[in-house]
Design a protein around this motif. Sequence first.
Motif, PDB file in Angstrom:
ATOM      1  N   UNK A 104       8.238 -16.526 -20.100  1.00  0.00           N
ATOM      2  CA  UNK A 104       7.151 -14.561 -19.771  1.00  0.00           C
ATOM      3  C   UNK A 104       7.313 -13.761 -20.087  1.00  0.00           C
ATOM      4  N   UNK A 105       8.981 -14.171 -21.162  1.00  0.00           N
ATOM      5  CA  UNK A 105       9.347 -13.022 -21.847  1.00  0.00           C
ATOM      6  C   UNK A 105       8.752 -13.394 -23.402  1.00  0.00           C
ATOM      7  N   UNK A 106       8.405 -14.492 -23.454  1.00  0.00           N
ATOM      8  CA  UNK A 106       7.913 -14.587 -25.251  1.00  0.00           C
ATOM      9  C   UNK A 106       6.828 -14.163 -25.154  1.00  0.00           C
ATOM     10  N   UNK A 107       6.224 -14.636 -23.810  1.00  0.00           N
ATOM     11  CA  UNK A 107       4.484 -14.407 -24.334  1.00  0.00           C
ATOM     12  C   UNK A 107       4.562 -12.599 -23.511  1.00  0.00           C
ATOM     13  N   UNK A 108       5.390 -12.052 -23.299  1.00  0.00           N
ATOM     14  CA  UNK A 108       5.824 -10.678 -23.564  1.00  0.00           C
ATOM     15  C   UNK A 108       5.910 -10.360 -24.993  1.00  0.00           C
ATOM     16  N   UNK A 109       7.152 -10.734 -25.941  1.00  0.00           N
ATOM     17  CA  UNK A 109       7.285 -10.385 -27.186  1.00  0.00           C
ATOM     18  C   UNK A 109       8.459 -10.288 -27.233  1.00  0.00           C
ATOM     19  N   UNK A 110       9.296 -11.020 -26.291  1.00  0.00           N
ATOM     20  CA  UNK A 110      11.005 -10.738 -25.883  1.00  0.00           C
ATOM     21  C   UNK A 110      11.624 -11.895 -26.159  1.00  0.00           C
ATOM     22  N   UNK A 111      12.782 -11.875 -26.999  1.00  0.00           N
ATOM     23  CA  UNK A 111      13.205 -12.848 -27.158  1.00  0.00           C
ATOM     24  C   UNK A 111      14.715 -12.245 -25.633  1.00  0.00           C
ATOM     25  N   UNK A 112      15.861 -14.044 -25.453  1.00  0.00           N
ATOM     26  CA  UNK A 112      16.845 -13.709 -24.634  1.00  0.00           C
ATOM     27  C   UNK A 112      17.809 -12.539 -25.093  1.00  0.00           C
ATOM     28  N   UNK A 113      17.604 -12.525 -26.484  1.00  0.00           N
ATOM     29  CA  UNK A 113      18.658 -11.546 -26.971  1.00  0.00           C
ATOM     30  C   UNK A 113      18.874 -10.303 -26.362  1.00  0.00           C
ATOM     31  N   UNK A 114      17.195  -9.483 -25.897  1.00  0.00           N
ATOM     32  CA  UNK A 114      16.061  -8.421 -25.539  1.00  0.00           C
ATOM     33  C   UNK A 114      17.206  -7.711 -24.469  1.00  0.00           C
ATOM     34  N   UNK A 115      17.706  -9.047 -23.715  1.00  0.00           N
ATOM     35  CA  UNK A 115      18.139  -9.632 -22.129  1.00  0.00           C
ATOM     36  C   UNK A 115      19.249  -9.337 -21.648  1.00  0.00           C
ATOM     37  N   UNK A 116      20.145  -9.636 -22.978  1.00  0.00           N
ATOM     38  CA  UNK A 116      21.991  -9.431 -23.184  1.00  0.00           C
ATOM     39  C   UNK A 116      22.439  -7.617 -23.017  1.00  0.00           C
ATOM     40  N   UNK A 117      23.636  -8.112 -22.433  1.00  0.00           N
ATOM     41  CA  UNK A 117      24.202  -7.109 -22.129  1.00  0.00           C
ATOM     42  C   UNK A 117      24.102  -5.784 -23.058  1.00  0.00           C
ATOM     43  N   UNK A 118      24.680  -4.723 -23.604  1.00  0.00           N
ATOM     44  CA  UNK A 118      24.581  -4.239 -24.579  1.00  0.00           C
ATOM     45  C   UNK A 118      26.233  -4.354 -24.982  1.00  0.00           C
ATOM     46  N   UNK A 119      26.494  -5.207 -26.254  1.00  0.00           N
ATOM     47  CA  UNK A 119      27.863  -5.151 -26.653  1.00  0.00           C
ATOM     48  C   UNK A 119      28.710  -6.532 -26.306  1.00  0.00           C
ATOM     49  N   UNK A 120      26.902  -7.649 -26.008  1.00  0.00           N
ATOM     50  CA  UNK A 120      27.735  -8.550 -25.791  1.00  0.00           C
ATOM     51  C   UNK A 120      27.145  -9.659 -26.883  1.00  0.00           C
ATOM     52  N   UNK A 121      27.497 -10.275 -28.041  1.00  0.00           N
ATOM     53  CA  UNK A 121      26.308 -11.409 -28.665  1.00  0.00           C
ATOM     54  C   UNK A 121      26.487 -12.448 -28.173  1.00  0.00           C
ATOM     55  N   UNK A 122      25.557 -12.354 -28.748  1.00  0.00           N
ATOM     56  CA  UNK A 122      25.360 -14.772 -29.056  1.00  0.00           C
ATOM     57  C   UNK A 122      26.648 -15.443 -29.683  1.00  0.00           C
ATOM     58  N   UNK A 123      26.274 -16.576 -29.246  1.00  0.00           N
ATOM     59  CA  UNK A 123      27.815 -17.401 -29.706  1.00  0.00           C
ATOM     60  C   UNK A 123      27.338 -18.153 -30.592  1.00  0.00           C
ATOM     61  N   UNK A 124      28.212 -19.171 -31.345  1.00  0.00           N
ATOM     62  CA  UNK A 124      27.279 -20.153 -31.712  1.00  0.00           C
ATOM     63  C   UNK A 124      27.241 -21.178 -31.198  1.00  0.00           C
ATOM     64  N   UNK A 125      26.812 -22.162 -31.344  1.00  0.00           N
ATOM     65  CA  UNK A 125      26.175 -23.314 -30.234  1.00  0.00           C
ATOM     66  C   UNK A 125      27.993 -24.372 -30.245  1.00  0.00           C
ATOM     67  N   UNK A 126      28.164 -23.941 -31.630  1.00  0.00           N
ATOM     68  CA  UNK A 126      29.573 -24.654 -31.593  1.00  0.00           C
ATOM     69  C   UNK A 126      30.937 -24.132 -30.510  1.00  0.00           C
ATOM     70  N   UNK A 127      30.380 -22.750 -30.170  1.00  0.00           N
ATOM     71  CA  UNK A 127      31.901 -22.520 -28.895  1.00  0.00           C
ATOM     72  C   UNK A 127      30.774 -23.303 -27.788  1.00  0.00           C
ATOM     73  N   UNK A 128      29.655 -22.954 -27.696  1.00  0.00           N
ATOM     74  CA  UNK A 128      29.211 -23.002 -26.507  1.00  0.00           C
ATOM     75  C   UNK A 128      29.746 -24.382 -25.757  1.00  0.00           C
ATOM     76  N   UNK A 129      30.561 -24.821 -24.660  1.00  0.00           N
ATOM     77  CA  UNK A 129      31.044 -25.694 -23.744  1.00  0.00           C
ATOM     78  C   UNK A 129      30.160 -26.107 -23.031  1.00  0.00           C
ATOM     79  N   UNK A 130      29.316 -26.296 -22.313  1.00  0.00           N
ATOM     80  CA  UNK A 130      28.520 -26.104 -21.074  1.00  0.00           C
ATOM     81  C   UNK A 130      26.520 -27.165 -21.866  1.00  0.00           C
ATOM     82  N   UNK A 131      26.812 -27.617 -22.970  1.00  0.00           N
ATOM     83  CA  UNK A 131      25.790 -28.301 -23.657  1.00  0.00           C
ATOM     84  C   UNK A 131      25.874 -29.568 -22.166  1.00  0.00           C
ATOM     85  N   UNK A 132      24.675 -29.779 -22.508  1.00  0.00           N
ATOM     86  CA  UNK A 132      24.570 -31.558 -21.376  1.00  0.00           C
ATOM     87  C   UNK A 132      24.809 -30.740 -20.022  1.00  0.00           C
TER      88      UNK A 132
END
Length: 140
Positions: A104-132
Amino acid sequence: MERIGQVHPFAKGMGIAAPQIGLARSAAVVQPPGETPAIVLLNPRITTSSGETDEQYEGCLSFFDVRGLVPRPLKITVETTTLTGETVSTVYERGLARLIHHEIDHLDGLLYTARMRPGVDPIPVEEYRQTGRAWEYDGL
């Protein structure tokens, strides 16, 4: 959705909004994890959301190479139109609420990065340990 699912295992489910594939429509499809049928959202709008939230990492087909820690309500009520033109309200909780809210955020023109807390940045998928793995919810 089937073709996308063949490329990557989406243990948390997946979705896609019409604007992501160049369609100027208020529509999205969400495929929950497992054998649950896909959820079609036409003209959806969130009518209520719980004050109780949690943060989980999310990915997005719009930029597949990063994951972001996103706070979202644990429960939402969504009003949508059925294929026959009726208006219905549905309550979604936990992971399914997160998936639906994301689309629904996409339909409202928002990406999840707009919902992230200030100062918190996305991490590379290689650092993400919960895939699957499914999202984990304490005490639920």
